[in-house]
Design an enzyme around this catalytic site. Structure first.
Site, PDB file in Angstrom:
ATOM      1  N   ASN A  70      36.286 -20.697 -44.039  1.00 44.63           N
ATOM      2  CA  ASN A  70      37.736 -20.525 -44.032  1.00 44.63           C
ATOM      3  C   ASN A  70      38.281 -20.613 -42.623  1.00 44.63           C
ATOM      4  O   ASN A  70      37.637 -20.205 -41.661  1.00 44.63           O
ATOM      5  CB  ASN A  70      38.145 -19.204 -44.713  1.00 44.63           C
ATOM      6  CG  ASN A  70      38.255 -18.047 -43.737  1.00 44.63           C
ATOM      7  OD1 ASN A  70      39.271 -17.897 -43.044  1.00 44.63           O
ATOM      8  ND2 ASN A  70      37.195 -17.250 -43.642  1.00 44.63           N
ATOM      9  N   ALA A  71      39.471 -21.200 -42.543  1.00 43.79           N
ATOM     10  CA  ALA A  71      40.219 -21.214 -41.282  1.00 43.79           C
ATOM     11  C   ALA A  71      41.656 -20.884 -41.656  1.00 43.79           C
ATOM     12  O   ALA A  71      42.543 -21.730 -41.654  1.00 43.79           O
ATOM     13  CB  ALA A  71      40.128 -22.574 -40.608  1.00 43.79           C
ATOM     14  N   GLY A  73      43.587 -18.598 -40.246  1.00 47.69           N
ATOM     15  CA  GLY A  73      44.435 -18.468 -39.064  1.00 47.69           C
ATOM     16  C   GLY A  73      45.246 -17.184 -39.051  1.00 47.69           C
ATOM     17  O   GLY A  73      46.360 -17.149 -38.531  1.00 47.69           O
ATOM     18  N   ASN A 128      39.642  -6.226 -35.168  1.00 40.91           N
ATOM     19  CA  ASN A 128      39.067  -7.567 -35.266  1.00 40.91           C
ATOM     20  C   ASN A 128      38.984  -8.126 -33.841  1.00 40.91           C
ATOM     21  O   ASN A 128      40.007  -8.479 -33.264  1.00 40.91           O
ATOM     22  CB  ASN A 128      39.974  -8.435 -36.151  1.00 40.91           C
ATOM     23  CG  ASN A 128      39.477  -9.853 -36.290  1.00 40.91           C
ATOM     24  OD1 ASN A 128      38.471 -10.223 -35.686  1.00 40.91           O
ATOM     25  ND2 ASN A 128      40.176 -10.657 -37.068  1.00 40.91           N
ATOM     26  N   CYS A 131      38.840 -12.679 -31.871  1.00 45.98           N
ATOM     27  CA  CYS A 131      40.092 -13.392 -31.607  1.00 45.98           C
ATOM     28  C   CYS A 131      40.077 -13.903 -30.182  1.00 45.98           C
ATOM     29  O   CYS A 131      39.550 -13.240 -29.284  1.00 45.98           O
ATOM     30  CB  CYS A 131      41.293 -12.452 -31.755  1.00 45.98           C
ATOM     31  SG  CYS A 131      41.430 -11.724 -33.372  1.00 45.98           S
ATOM     32  N   ILE A 192      29.152  -7.912 -40.352  1.00 47.90           N
ATOM     33  CA  ILE A 192      29.555  -8.921 -39.405  1.00 47.90           C
ATOM     34  C   ILE A 192      30.838  -9.631 -39.863  1.00 47.90           C
ATOM     35  O   ILE A 192      31.147  -9.656 -41.062  1.00 47.90           O
ATOM     36  CB  ILE A 192      28.459 -10.012 -39.210  1.00 47.90           C
ATOM     37  CG1 ILE A 192      28.123 -10.714 -40.528  1.00 47.90           C
ATOM     38  CG2 ILE A 192      27.264  -9.460 -38.553  1.00 47.90           C
ATOM     39  CD1 ILE A 192      27.156 -11.914 -40.359  1.00 47.90           C
ATOM     40  N   GLY A 244      28.690  -8.869 -45.271  1.00 43.32           N
ATOM     41  CA  GLY A 244      28.262 -10.255 -45.105  1.00 43.32           C
ATOM     42  C   GLY A 244      27.457 -10.667 -46.326  1.00 43.32           C
ATOM     43  O   GLY A 244      26.272 -10.355 -46.422  1.00 43.32           O
TER      44      GLY A 244
HETATM   45  C1  FMN Z   1      39.429 -15.997 -46.658  1.00 36.86           C
HETATM   46  C2  FMN Z   1      38.919 -15.011 -45.647  1.00 36.86           C
HETATM   47  C3  FMN Z   1      39.823 -14.377 -44.804  1.00 36.86           C
HETATM   48  C4  FMN Z   1      39.357 -13.454 -43.845  1.00 36.86           C
HETATM   49  N1  FMN Z   1      40.254 -12.821 -43.031  1.00 36.86           N
HETATM   50  C5  FMN Z   1      39.825 -11.881 -42.149  1.00 36.86           C
HETATM   51  C6  FMN Z   1      40.750 -11.164 -41.332  1.00 36.86           C
HETATM   52  O1  FMN Z   1      41.976 -11.332 -41.419  1.00 36.86           O
HETATM   53  N2  FMN Z   1      40.242 -10.250 -40.445  1.00 36.86           N
HETATM   54  C7  FMN Z   1      38.904  -9.991 -40.334  1.00 36.86           C
HETATM   55  O2  FMN Z   1      38.513  -9.131 -39.520  1.00 36.86           O
HETATM   56  N3  FMN Z   1      38.009 -10.640 -41.116  1.00 36.86           N
HETATM   57  C8  FMN Z   1      38.440 -11.568 -42.004  1.00 36.86           C
HETATM   58  N4  FMN Z   1      37.532 -12.223 -42.805  1.00 36.86           N
HETATM   59  C9  FMN Z   1      36.080 -11.921 -42.680  1.00 36.86           C
HETATM   60  C10 FMN Z   1      35.625 -10.948 -43.757  1.00 36.86           C
HETATM   61  O3  FMN Z   1      36.303  -9.710 -43.663  1.00 36.86           O
HETATM   62  C11 FMN Z   1      34.096 -10.708 -43.647  1.00 36.86           C
HETATM   63  O4  FMN Z   1      33.790 -10.195 -42.377  1.00 36.86           O
HETATM   64  C12 FMN Z   1      33.274 -11.958 -43.876  1.00 36.86           C
HETATM   65  O5  FMN Z   1      33.867 -12.816 -44.826  1.00 36.86           O
HETATM   66  C13 FMN Z   1      31.841 -11.633 -44.328  1.00 36.86           C
HETATM   67  O6  FMN Z   1      31.825 -10.917 -45.529  1.00 36.86           O
HETATM   68  P1  FMN Z   1      31.674 -11.622 -46.992  1.00 36.86           P
HETATM   69  O7  FMN Z   1      30.509 -12.546 -46.904  1.00 36.86           O
HETATM   70  O8  FMN Z   1      31.493 -10.491 -47.963  1.00 36.86           O
HETATM   71  O9  FMN Z   1      32.958 -12.365 -47.232  1.00 36.86           O
HETATM   72  C14 FMN Z   1      37.969 -13.157 -43.763  1.00 36.86           C
HETATM   73  C15 FMN Z   1      37.072 -13.802 -44.630  1.00 36.86           C
HETATM   74  C16 FMN Z   1      37.521 -14.713 -45.563  1.00 36.86           C
HETATM   75  C17 FMN Z   1      36.534 -15.373 -46.482  1.00 36.86           C
END
Ligand code: FMN
Length: 305
Positions: A70-71, A73, A128, A131, A192, A244
């Site tokens: 994902n990106a 933003g 977070n 950044c 992570i 993660g």
């Molecule tokens: C679509 C999406 C948006 C995310 N937005 C943020 C965010 O705004 N802030 C943040 O700290 N992590 C963000 N993350 C990271 C997740 O919180 C998490 O650290 C990461 O996806 C790993 O966990 P998972 O494998 O259970 O998704 C985002 C992840 C995804 C997939």
């Protein structure tokens, strides 16, 4: 029956160790149709920035083997609107509310932490640090022990609630970063965040994401996350929140055994919005089947048998 699944992190009492991950659960509104959000151990919000952000142009996501890129933003409503429009409904839910903040300068983090900590109904701040730091040529705050510690210290100084830096895996030594934020006063760490990745469409010969690079998440990253959680939990005294690729009770158990005091679920809840209920049930069944009375008995218990 009679199994205690409460955990304590940084002075926060959570009814269970299963939390939402930032960016994958919005502010809780959408999922409220699927299950009782009061069953969650806690809700971690989407990253909040000082001003509203529309994020990157589409395409913002791409599927990968056992995961996604994902990106987005950091699309979000911004600090002021979050406090007036989103926080009231979040604090009405009978669960811990952890607000994730993101900035591009040290001053951004200071202002965010000050305002969020002063708003009633927030139990902790997750920082977070994945950044870009505009004052240091765009290098991520989480990329060096010094800048990670600086952000933590500034947030701690202005905050009356626990501060939890969320560590980036895109570093050469995550343990050094964890130790630096612990020394700077962090009350816990979460890890992570996503791993940097990309994907290319071979027909158009273009990157699949408009931003070229994105964050890899989902089951594909679980072994990496688990190893990092184990290494960090073995090296710091503050609690660790692990995440993660978690998509089942047994995944959650692995992270707890590796030393996490709680876990978050992100990507897996897009396909199964009420996954949290299932994971709580599966974790409880595991404890029961293995004759544990308290979930805290398995935290960091790997290799102790
Ligand atoms: C679509 C999406 C948006 C995310 N937005 C943020 C965010 O705004 N802030 C943040 O700290 N992590 C963000 N993350 C990271 C997740 O919180 C998490 O650290 C990461 O996806 C790993 O966990 P998972 O494998 O259970 O998704 C985002 C992840 C995804 C997939």
């Amino acid at each position: 029956m009679g199994i205690d699944i409460q955990v304590k992190i940084a002075g926060l009492k959570l009814k269970n160790p299963i939390l939402t991950a930032s960016g994958c659960f919005g502010y809780g509104e959408e999922a409220a149709d699927f299950f009782d959000l009061g069953k969650l151990g806690g809700i971690v919000t989407k990253s909040i920035t000082p001003l509203p952000r529309t994020g990157h142009p589409p395409p913002k996501v791409a599927e990968t083997s056992s995961g996604m890129l994902n990106a987005i933003g950091l699309t979000n409503v911004g600090l002021d609107k979050f406090i007036t429009d989103k926080l009231p409904q979040l604090r009405a839910i009978d669960t811990a509310v952890i607000v994730n903040i993101a900035g591009t300068t040290i001053d951004d983090y200071k202002r965010l932490a000050e305002k969020i900590s002063a708003a009633a109904g927030v139990d902790a701040i997750e920082i977070n640090i994945s950044c870009p730091n505009v004052d240091r040529g765009g290098l991520e705050f989480g990329a060096s022990p010094e800048s990670a510690a600086k952000v933590t210290e500034v947030c701690k100084r202005v905050s009356r609630i626990p501060v939890i830096p969320k560590l980036s895996p895109n570093v050469s030594d995550i343990v050094a970063i964890a130790k630096a934020v612990e020394d700077a006063g962090a009350d816990a760490v979460s890890l992570i965040n996503t791993l940097v990745g990309t994907s290319i469409d071979i027909d158009t010969r273009k990157f699949k994401l408009s931003n070229r690079f994105g964050g890899l998440s989902g089951p594909a990253i679980k072994p990496v996350a688990l190893a990092m959680v184990y290494k960090v939990a073995s090296s710091v005294k503050i609690p660790v929140v692990g995440l993660g690729g978690i998509s089942s009770g047994s995944d959650a158990v692995e992270f707890l055994l590796a030393g996490a005091s709680a876990v978050q679920i992100g990507t897996a809840c897009f396909a199964e919005p009420n996954i949290f209920e299932r994971v709580i049930d599966e974790l409880t069944a595991y404890l029961q089947n293995n004759n544990y009375k308290n979930v805290t008995e398995i935290i960091g218990a790997v290799g102790k048998n």
